[in-house]
Each structure stands twice: as structure tokens, then as C-alpha cells.
Design an enzyme around this catalytic site. Structure first.
Site, mmCIF file in Angstrom:
data_model
loop_
_atom_site.group_PDB
_atom_site.id
_atom_site.type_symbol
_atom_site.label_atom_id
_atom_site.label_comp_id
_atom_site.label_asym_id
_atom_site.label_seq_id
_atom_site.Cartn_x
_atom_site.Cartn_y
_atom_site.Cartn_z
ATOM 1 N N ASP A 152 -26.398 8.166 107.717
ATOM 2 C CA ASP A 152 -25.595 7.519 108.755
ATOM 3 C C ASP A 152 -26.016 6.063 108.886
ATOM 4 O O ASP A 152 -27.211 5.762 109.004
ATOM 5 C CB ASP A 152 -25.799 8.209 110.110
ATOM 6 C CG ASP A 152 -25.295 9.638 110.118
ATOM 7 O OD1 ASP A 152 -24.536 9.997 109.209
ATOM 8 O OD2 ASP A 152 -25.677 10.392 111.038
ATOM 9 N N LYS A 194 -29.284 22.432 96.078
ATOM 10 C CA LYS A 194 -28.826 21.092 95.709
ATOM 11 C C LYS A 194 -28.595 20.188 96.929
ATOM 12 O O LYS A 194 -28.962 18.998 96.881
ATOM 13 C CB LYS A 194 -27.550 21.181 94.870
ATOM 14 C CG LYS A 194 -27.131 19.861 94.217
ATOM 15 C CD LYS A 194 -28.167 19.394 93.187
ATOM 16 C CE LYS A 194 -28.125 20.292 91.952
ATOM 17 N NZ LYS A 194 -29.045 19.772 90.901
ATOM 18 N N PRO A 195 -27.989 20.666 98.037
ATOM 19 C CA PRO A 195 -27.824 19.776 99.192
ATOM 20 C C PRO A 195 -29.153 19.212 99.692
ATOM 21 O O PRO A 195 -29.223 18.043 100.087
ATOM 22 C CB PRO A 195 -27.154 20.675 100.239
ATOM 23 C CG PRO A 195 -26.428 21.700 99.436
ATOM 24 C CD PRO A 195 -27.311 21.969 98.256
ATOM 25 N N CYS A 388 -26.220 21.190 143.336
ATOM 26 C CA CYS A 388 -25.579 19.881 143.424
ATOM 27 C C CYS A 388 -24.145 20.018 143.943
ATOM 28 O O CYS A 388 -23.938 20.245 145.122
ATOM 29 C CB CYS A 388 -25.638 19.188 142.058
ATOM 30 S SG CYS A 388 -25.240 17.422 142.129
ATOM 31 N N GLY A 390 -22.343 22.448 143.614
ATOM 32 C CA GLY A 390 -22.262 23.804 144.151
ATOM 33 C C GLY A 390 -22.730 23.883 145.591
ATOM 34 O O GLY A 390 -22.244 24.711 146.369
ATOM 35 N N GLN A 392 -22.401 21.230 147.660
ATOM 36 C CA GLN A 392 -21.347 20.537 148.389
ATOM 37 C C GLN A 392 -20.132 21.436 148.589
ATOM 38 O O GLN A 392 -19.493 21.415 149.642
ATOM 39 C CB GLN A 392 -20.993 19.252 147.646
ATOM 40 C CG GLN A 392 -22.156 18.270 147.577
ATOM 41 C CD GLN A 392 -21.885 17.055 146.719
ATOM 42 O OE1 GLN A 392 -20.761 16.843 146.261
ATOM 43 N NE2 GLN A 392 -22.903 16.240 146.487
ATOM 44 N N HIS A 526 -31.507 19.435 141.159
ATOM 45 C CA HIS A 526 -31.266 20.203 139.937
ATOM 46 C C HIS A 526 -32.550 20.925 139.520
ATOM 47 O O HIS A 526 -33.282 20.460 138.638
ATOM 48 C CB HIS A 526 -30.795 19.276 138.808
ATOM 49 C CG HIS A 526 -29.405 18.765 138.979
ATOM 50 N ND1 HIS A 526 -28.306 19.401 138.434
ATOM 51 C CD2 HIS A 526 -28.928 17.688 139.655
ATOM 52 C CE1 HIS A 526 -27.204 18.731 138.767
ATOM 53 N NE2 HIS A 526 -27.559 17.692 139.502
ATOM 54 N N GLU A 528 -32.996 23.357 137.683
ATOM 55 C CA GLU A 528 -32.998 23.820 136.292
ATOM 56 C C GLU A 528 -33.823 22.907 135.386
ATOM 57 O O GLU A 528 -34.324 23.353 134.337
ATOM 58 C CB GLU A 528 -31.562 23.925 135.752
ATOM 59 C CG GLU A 528 -30.807 22.634 135.573
ATOM 60 C CD GLU A 528 -30.017 22.184 136.788
ATOM 61 O OE1 GLU A 528 -29.052 21.407 136.628
ATOM 62 O OE2 GLU A 528 -30.382 22.598 137.916
#
Length: 567
Positions: A152, A194-195, A388, A390, A392, A526, A528
Site C-alpha cells: 500500500d 506462493k502468496p 451512553c 442507552g 439517555q 463506557h 466496556e
């Protein structure tokens, strides 16, 4: 640049052939093994996109925005890192091309380059090296993942920078690990090398010779293919590592350790004096054992806005599973679009689940579905966990359907609402009391409450029972807040404000009394982002336990009978 004495040995992880091979998980797993050998480890991600950070990128395109303690909005791979190692990361650990160019241009504008021509080499590559040193200083080992795929054009400055580091510091201070694909051609019944050969050739063409190859495949790499790869890539056979697909990502540290990948790192960096002779992976073995030998099973509905692209809720899904691991419970996730709740009705769409979680999000699409979800969970006594947006949605539900505030809403969705129970702080905290309105041209990247902030938990609440602490810290990512002008009315309607900011200004958590609902809790933060498979998070553990109790017909579980993973 830092002095040679302060340099940290660096493992650079690159990818080839195709994207999404799992560089982040592979790098995090290696870091976990090195940590299990007693080494102090850190990790960082170099992303080739020009955005300064992922904060304003679409969840559909980029997935979750992971937030660190210092409020940095970062790539979701930092979530993998923090779930696999005990190091707490920061904005230093997430670098983008945009952040690099922003720093270089800022230096050019103030004359730091003394009028010289600013170029990719050396100015951009020097800035990349400076950022790597800043993020990894003081650790025994730093693992650096390069985003994108070799070949890239966007990644070339990063690859050039790490090539220079290897030359400047030597192979006992810089190691190249390259992750590639070994595809299986079913018609031929063969694995194809090969790749991988071409990917390494591409890497070598820019001056980087890998020290280790991680060969991703559907089945273990036979010795013949391993020898062939080693021969054609100039990599020692013992450093050609087979990485097969796993049904549980927490098995990967043990799998890589079984092929002595960690020993290759210890040997190359001469860390025998710092590293333990063997890795203590007992915690990871316990996590895998708990996941593979459950004593219970629950189904959790996740009602969100981006469920067709589950990476947008990566940490939520992982944290729910962690909550199950802590009590040997398999957590089946039922991903539901909030708009489907609006169209199909909450009673129909949410039928048969043991618990409901409403995660964060932005914008009005699907918000009414989240409010209906809260109402359904509240009335049907289904365990509800709001995060968050949820939280509100739960506040709007209580305002409309219990407090009788018709038309209550968030000003994010309805600026003209008669009852803005959720709004920007500037909309309800003014000298005159007049409501200020957000300008159309506000900077979406600079108006957030971000990062780790402490909150005070109210004694006697469900939140306090779960945390077992008076003060806790959680990470935030939001703009809109609970409107303090409605605190009294919503508390009178039965909503319990169970946590507030340390200055008492902001509402952090709300819940319903346990005599009114068995488990209804929502938080503005948050949580999590602080959950790990080895330790879980108290809110998620409590939520899964509540789901188990609902499945058991409301019967309280005997805690002493749980075969929980040792804390």
C-alpha cells in the site's frame, strides 16, 4: 530522538497478501506471552489514513472508536491490546499519518526546520521515529503494529521509518514479524505458499527482511511447506510460525507459545536476564476453560444503530462475553437494529431474550427504538443495561411514560422539544436560565467529554453493590448530558440517580429501585473499555448474573455454587 541508552527493543508487526488477517490479535497475543514471562510490555498502532484520529469516522467504515484514559479517540486495535495486556495505553500509542503530518506542518510553520525544504525523508520519518520512542520508552519490549498491507502506498513512510530504525539500532533492538496468508485451494487439496513468498519479496524490495513469519491458514502448516517457505523467504525454519484459525481468540497466546514465538523474541533481544524461563499462561488457560465448559447460557439482545457492522460495538460484545466467562456462562448475542424495534414493536422483536443492552451512538436514527426498548425492559422486568445513548434513552422513557413529560427528548434529536431532559451543558447551565442552542458550525471533533473521569456512587444502590466502592473511574465519549433541571421530577417518578461526577454537576448513572425492577441500570460512561477477559467488569458481570436469574425464573442464584474464574 532519545539517547541510545533509553531505547526500547521493538517488535514491528506487518501484514501482507490481504487485510483483516488479524495483525492486532497476533501482536496482542505475543505481547500477552511476553508479559506472562515477567516482561514490561507496551503496544502501539501506526495507521496510514490521513484522519488525525478515528473520532469523526463513520462506524460503518471504521468500526469502533476506542477511548483511552487520556481521552484519545483511537483505533479499535488498542482495545485488543488492552484486553490482552495489563498496560494502560494513551494517545501516544495510536499514531496516524494525519497526526504525523499535522505535527510536521506545525513545526514547519513555527520555523523549527530553519527554512529548509520539508520532505518525507527525513522529516516525516524522523517524526514517526520520535512518536515510536515516546510511546515505548521505559518498557522492556514495545510491539508496534503497522496498519494496512505491504504494498500500500499509504504505509510506505511507516515502513521506511522502521527500516531506518533497524539499521540505526541493530537487530538486537528491532525485530520484524510479518503476518501472511497461506490459502487452501480445496479443488487441489493444497495449501499454497506462493502468496507468502511474493509478500515477503515485496517487503524485501523496500529493504525489510522479516525475522519471523506468522502464516495464517485454516489448518496447521505441514513441515514440508514450512521448509519451503523458509527456503524462499530467507527466514529460519523455526521462525516460520503456523497460525491456524481458532474458535476462541484467547487460545492464541498458548498456540503461539507452543511454537516458541516468545523465545525467538527473548533470544533476539537478549532478554534472558529479564524474562522468566517459561511463560505463566495459567490465567489464559482458565479463561479458555471457563468459555469451553459453561454451566449456564443466556441470550442478550444488543439494540443498536450499527449492528450490521458489529466492529462498531466490538468492546461491548467482548465485555458481555467477559461477564459470562466470570461465571462460566455462554453469552449468545442477538444483534438488533433499533429501527426494527420501531417497525416491528418491542414485544415482538425482543421476545425471548434474557437481558437487553442498549449501547452508545449518535444522531436521531433509531433513537425512538431505543426508548421503546427501555420501556419494554422496564415494563416486562427484563434486565436492562444502558450505555451512553442507552442511558439517555432510559431517561427519556421515564420522563415520557412515568413522569408524564409529554414530548420529552434529547436536543440532539429535537431542538424544539418542550422537555429537553437530555442536552448540551450549555443548553441548561446558563447564567440567565435561557436555553442556548448549538451552532450549526460546531466542531464535531472538539465538543466531547472524553477519557477517564471519576464519579461518586450513591450508597445503597445497585451500582454501589456491584462496584463495592464509593468512587470509581470510567471512560467517557459523549456530548449530551442529563439535564439537571429535570433531576427532581425524574427522581420523584422513581428514577434513582446512583452516581454523579465528583463536583456533583453531572449525572453519571441512573437505575430503578430493585423493589420496582430486578435489574435496571444505565450509565453515561463506557465501562466496556475497561473490561478484560481475565478480570471482567463489575457492571457486565452483574448484568449477566441478572440475565441468568431471569432465565431461572427469577430465582436468586446461589453465589457459592458458581464456578467462577478466580479473580
Amino acid at each position: 530522538m532519545t539517547s541510545p541508552a533509553s531505547h526500547t527493543p521493538l517488535v514491528f508487526v506487518t501484514g501482507g497478501v490481504v487485510s483483516s488477517l488479524g495483525k492486532g490479535i497476533a501482536a496482542a497475543s505475543l505481547a500477552a506471552i511476553l508479559e506472562a514471562r515477567g516482561l514490561k510490555v507496551t503496544m502501539m498502532k501506526l495507521d496510514p489514513y490521513l484522519n488525525v484520529d478515528p473520532g469523526t469516522m463513520s462506524p460503518f467504515q471504521h468500526g469502533e472508536v476506542y477511548v483511552t484514559d487520556d481521552g484519545a479517540e483511537t483505533d479499535l486495535d488498542l482495545g485488543h491490546y488492552e484486553r490482552f495486556v495489563n498496560t494502560r495505553l494513551s494517545g501516544l500509542n495510536s499514531i496516524t499519518t494525519g497526526k504525523i503530518y499535522e505535527a510536521v506542518i506545525r513545526k514547519e510553520r513555527r520555523g523549527d526546520y530553519l527554512g529548509g525544504t520539508v520532505q518525507v525523508i527525513p522529516h516525516v520519518t524522523d517524526e514517526i521515529k520520535r512518536c515510536i520512542d515516546a510511546a515505548t520508552a521505559g518498557y522492556d519490549v514495545g510491539l508496534v503494529e503497522i496498519g494496512g498491507t505491504v504494498g500500500d502506498i499509504e504505509s510506505l513512510p511507516f515502513l521506511e521509518a522502521i527500516r531506518q530504525l533497524r539499521i540505526e539500532r541493530g537487530q538486537d533492538m528491532a525485530m520484524f514479524v510479518h503476518l501472511t496468508l497461506i490459502p487452501y485451494i480445496a479443488a487441489a487439496g493444497e495449501l499454497k505458499t506462493k502468496p507468502t513468498q511474493h509478500s515477503v519479496k515485496e517487503l524485501r524490495s523496500i529493504g525489510i527482511q522479516p525475522d519471523v513469519l506468522l502464516c495464517r491458514s485454516e489448518q496447521p502448516l505441514p513441515d514440508g511447506e514450512r521448509r519451503k517457505i523458509a527456503l524462499f523467504t530467507n527466514v529460519p525454519e523455526k521462525a516460520v510460525i503456523s497460525v491456524i484459525d481458532q474458535d476462541n481468540i484467547h487460545k492464541i497466546p498458548r498456540w503461539l507459545n507452543g511454537q516458541q514465538l516468545d523465545q525467538l523474541v527473548v533470544d533476539q533481544f537478549r532478554l534472558q536476564g529479564k524474562a522468566a524461563p517459561v511463560a505463566d499462561l495459567s490465567e489464559w488457560d482458565a479463561v479458555v476453560d471457563a468459555a469451553e465448559h459453561p454451566i449456564d447460557e443466556v441470550t442478550i439482545a444488543v439494540v443498536g444503530k450499527y449492528v450490521d457492522h458489529k466492529d462498531a460495538y466490538k468492546s461491548v460484545g467482548e465485555a458481555l462475553k467477559h461477564g459470562g466467562i466470570r461465571q462460566r456462562t455462554r453469552v449468545n448475542l442477538k444483534w438488533l437494529e433499533a429501527e426494527d424495534v420501531e417497525r416491528g414493536g418491542a414485544d415482538t422483536v425482543l421476545a425471548g431474550v434474557d437481558g437487553i443492552l442498549v449501547p452508545g451512538g449518535f444522531g436521531d436514527r433509531g433513537f425512538e427504538g431505543k426508548v421503546l426498548t427501555s420501556k419494554h425492559a422496564r415494563e416486562q422486568r427484563v434486565p436492562y443495561f444502558g450505555i451512553c445513548y442507552g442511558m439517555q434513552a432510559a431517561a427519556v422513557d421515564v420522563a415520557r411514560n412515568i413522569a408524564g413529560l409529554e414530548g420529552a427528548n434529547s436536543t440532539e434529536n429535537d431542538r424544539a422539544t418542550t422537555h429537553p431532559v437530555i442536552g448540551l451543558i450549555t443548553e441548561w447551565r446558563t447564567q440567565s436560565g435561557d436555553v442556548e442552542r448549538r451552532s450549526e458550525g460546531s466542531d464535531l471533533g472538539g465538543t466531547m467529554r472524553l477519557g477517564l473521569q471519576e464519579q461518586r456512587i450513591k450508597p445503597g444502590t445497585l451500582a454501589h453493590k456491584l462496584y463495592g466502592q464509593d468512587v470509581v473511574g470510567e471512560r467517557h465519549r459523549h456530548r449530551y448530558e442529563f439535564n439537571n433541571r429535570y433531576r427532581t421530577q425524574l427522581e420523584a417518578a422513581g428514577l434513582v440517580i446512583s452516581a454523579k461526577s465528583m463536583d456533583d454537576l453531572l449525572v453519571e448513572m441512573v437505575e430503578l429501585p430493585q423493589d420496582a425492577h430486578p435489574w435496571f441500570l444505565a450509565c453515561q460512561a463506557h465501562p466496556e473499555f475497561l473490561s478484560t477477559p481475565r478480570h471482567g467488569h463489575p457492571l457486565f458481570v452483574g448484568f449477566i448474573r441478572a440475565a441468568r436469574e431471569r432465565k431461572a425464573g427469577g430465582r436468586l442464584l446461589n453465589e457459592s455454587s458458581l464456578s467462577e474464574v478466580a479473580a
